[in-house]
Design an enzyme around this catalytic site. Structure first.
Site, PDB file in Angstrom:
ATOM      1  N   GLY A 241      10.172  15.084 -14.301  1.00  0.00           N
ATOM      2  CA  GLY A 241      11.020  16.505 -14.599  1.00  0.00           C
ATOM      3  C   GLY A 241      12.261  16.464 -13.873  1.00  0.00           C
ATOM      4  O   GLY A 241      13.400  16.454 -14.330  1.00  0.00           O
ATOM      5  N   HIS A 242      12.132  16.262 -12.652  1.00  0.00           N
ATOM      6  CA  HIS A 242      13.432  16.409 -11.716  1.00  0.00           C
ATOM      7  C   HIS A 242      14.528  15.173 -12.059  1.00  0.00           C
ATOM      8  O   HIS A 242      15.607  15.468 -12.150  1.00  0.00           O
ATOM      9  CB  HIS A 242      13.041  16.321 -10.363  1.00  0.00           C
ATOM     10  CG  HIS A 242      12.343  17.397  -9.764  1.00  0.00           C
ATOM     11  ND1 HIS A 242      10.850  17.310  -9.577  1.00  0.00           N
ATOM     12  CD2 HIS A 242      12.690  18.753  -9.676  1.00  0.00           C
ATOM     13  CE1 HIS A 242      10.469  18.560  -9.039  1.00  0.00           C
ATOM     14  NE2 HIS A 242      11.545  19.457  -9.067  1.00  0.00           N
TER      15      HIS A 242
ATOM     16  N   GLN B 230      14.414  31.877 -14.411  1.00  0.00           N
ATOM     17  CA  GLN B 230      15.219  31.526 -13.422  1.00  0.00           C
ATOM     18  C   GLN B 230      16.529  30.969 -13.931  1.00  0.00           C
ATOM     19  O   GLN B 230      17.556  31.278 -13.539  1.00  0.00           O
ATOM     20  CB  GLN B 230      14.665  30.515 -12.615  1.00  0.00           C
ATOM     21  CG  GLN B 230      15.206  29.842 -11.672  1.00  0.00           C
ATOM     22  CD  GLN B 230      14.638  28.387 -10.826  1.00  0.00           C
ATOM     23  OE1 GLN B 230      14.003  29.091  -9.912  1.00  0.00           O
ATOM     24  NE2 GLN B 230      14.774  27.325 -11.255  1.00  0.00           N
TER      25      GLN B 230
ATOM     26  N   SER C  40       5.616  20.260  -9.751  1.00  0.00           N
ATOM     27  CA  SER C  40       5.456  19.770  -8.378  1.00  0.00           C
ATOM     28  C   SER C  40       4.064  20.506  -7.981  1.00  0.00           C
ATOM     29  O   SER C  40       3.186  19.798  -7.261  1.00  0.00           O
ATOM     30  CB  SER C  40       6.414  20.305  -7.242  1.00  0.00           C
ATOM     31  OG  SER C  40       7.863  19.882  -7.732  1.00  0.00           O
TER      32      SER C  40
HETATM   33  O1  PAF Z   1      13.369  25.686  -9.354  1.00  0.00           O
HETATM   34  C1  PAF Z   1      13.357  25.242  -8.295  1.00  0.00           C
HETATM   35  O2  PAF Z   1      13.053  24.471  -7.728  1.00  0.00           O
HETATM   36  C2  PAF Z   1      13.884  26.410  -7.049  1.00  0.00           C
HETATM   37  O3  PAF Z   1      13.643  27.760  -7.702  1.00  0.00           O
HETATM   38  C3  PAF Z   1      15.308  26.235  -6.829  1.00  0.00           C
HETATM   39  C4  PAF Z   1      16.163  26.356  -8.102  1.00  0.00           C
HETATM   40  C5  PAF Z   1      15.635  24.827  -6.221  1.00  0.00           C
HETATM   41  C6  PAF Z   1      15.777  27.310  -5.854  1.00  0.00           C
HETATM   42  O4  PAF Z   1      14.931  27.159  -4.523  1.00  0.00           O
END
Ligand code: PAF
Length: 288
Positions: free
Chosen positions: A36-37, A154, A187
Site C-alpha cells: 500500500g505504501h 486523516q 502495517s
Molecule cells: O498514516 C500514517 O502513517 C501517519 O498517520 C502519518 C501520516 C505518517 C503521520 O504520522
C-alpha cells in the site's frame, strides 16, 4: 536513495531540488512498509513528481495508548530495501528528540473534522497527526503530498489544514490497496493471528455487502449500516463505529444521495483496523 537523518539534511536536499525547479512528491509513513505504501510512491510519480521523498517516523504523539505505540511494528532495514526497490529518491528518518526537542509545545488542531469517527475513539490522535504532518510539510516542502484513502478522516483533515494554513502543496489521495482476500493493507495486519485474519476479512465483506445494497437501490444510511454490520457480526466482529459520511465534508448522512463513503473501525482481537468504501459518487478528483 539518500537517507536523511536530520532536519538540516532534509531541508538542504529538498531546497536544492526546489531551486532547480524539480518537483517533489512526499509520502509520509510510520514504516513497516507494505505494498500500500509502495503504491503511494507510484501515485506520486503518476501525478508528476520528478523526485519522491518518503519519511519513516513512528510519531509518538498520535498514539493514544502506550501499549499500541510499543506494539507498533518496526523494521527499518526492510523499509529501506522496499523504498529503494520502488525508486524512492530520499527517505527522512528523524529521531524523536529532533521532532520534539525538550521544551516543544506547539500543536496544530483541526477541531471540527477531528470530531467523531476515529477522533471520538482515539483521544489526542488527530492533534498528533496534524501536528506532525504540518512539521513534515514545513521540512520537505513538497509539490505533492500523497496519502492513502484508507485513513480517510486523516486525509480530509490534511486537506483542510493545507488549505487553512495556505501551505503550498497539492494533497493527493490514493485508493485503498487491498490484499487478494480484500483486507485493506495495513502495517497492523502482521499483528493478526490466522483466526483473526479470517475474521478481519469480514470488514471489507461487510462494506461490499452495503455497496451491493446501494446498487440495488437502497439509500437509507441506517439500512446500509445494518447490512454491513450483519456480515461483520457473523465473523464475531462488533465495529467500534460504522457510519455513512459525506466524502466531501465528512458530515454524517441519513441517506446516500450525494458522494459518500461508509467508514468503519473494528477491533480484531487487540488489533484495531479501519477501512472504508465509496458508496455514492466519485470524489476522487478533489484535491487541496
Ligand atoms: O498514516 C500514517 O502513517 C501517519 O498517520 C502519518 C501520516 C505518517 C503521520 O504520522
Amino acid at each position: 536513495m539518500k537517507i536523511l537523518n536530520d532536519i538540516l539534511a532534509a531541508k538542504t536536499t529538498t531546497r536544492a531540488l526546489e531551486r532547480q525547479g524539480i518537483s517533489v512528491g512526499f509520502v509520509p509513513t510510520m514504516g513497516a512498509l507494505h505494498d500500500g505504501h509502495i503504491s503511494l510512491l507510484k501515485v506520486a510519480r503518476a501525478v508528476g513528481a520528478q523526485r519522491v521523498v518518503a519519511s519513516v517516523y513512528v510519531n509518538p504523539t498520535q498514539f493514544d495508548r502506550d501499549e499500541d505505540l510499543k506494539r507498533y511494528p518496526r523494521d527499518l532495514d526492510a523499509d529501506f530495501a522496499k523504498l529503494e526497490a520502488a525508486g524512492c529518491d530520499a527517505v527522512f528518518v528523524p529521531k524523536d528528540e529532533l521532532m520534539y526537542p525538550c521544551g516543544y509545545q506547539t500543536e496544530v488542531w483541526v477541531p471540527e473534522a477531528s470530531r467523531g469517527l476515529c477522533g471520538a475513539h482515539r483521544p489526542g490522535h488527530f492533534v498528533g497527526v496534524t501536528t506532525i504532518v504540518t512539521k513534515l510539510l514545513n521540512i520537505i516542502r513538497p509539490s505533492f503530498l500523497v496519502m492513502g484513502e484508507k485513513d480517510f478522516q486523516q486525509l480530509m483533515l490534511t486537506r483542510l489544514l493545507v488549505s487553512d494554513l495556505n501551505l503550498d502543496t497539492q494533497v493527493v489521495g490514493a485508493p485503498v490497496a487491498r490484499d487478494d482476500d480484500g483486507l485493506a493493507l495495513s502495517s497492523r495486519n502482521v499483528q493478526l493471528s490466522d483466526v483473526e485474519r479470517e475474521q478481519a476479512r469480514s470488514i471489507y465483506g461487510g462494506l461490499q455487502a452495503a455497496q451491493r445494497r446501494y446498487y440495488e437501490g437502497e439509500r437509507s444510511a441506517e439500512r446500509l449500516v445494518v447490512e454491513a454490520k450483519a456480515v461483520m457480526s457473523v465473523a464475531g466482529l462488533e465495529p467500534e463505529y460504522l457510519e455513512l459520511r459525506s466524502s466531501l465534508t465528512l458530515a454524517p448522512l441519513n441517506s446516500a444521495h450525494q458522494p459518500c463513503r461508509l467508514l468503519v473501525a473494528a477491533y480484531v482481537g487487540s488489533t484495531r483496523l479501519i477501512d472504508n468504501v465509496v458508496i455514492a459518487g466519485d470524489e476522487r478528483a478533489q484535491t487541496a
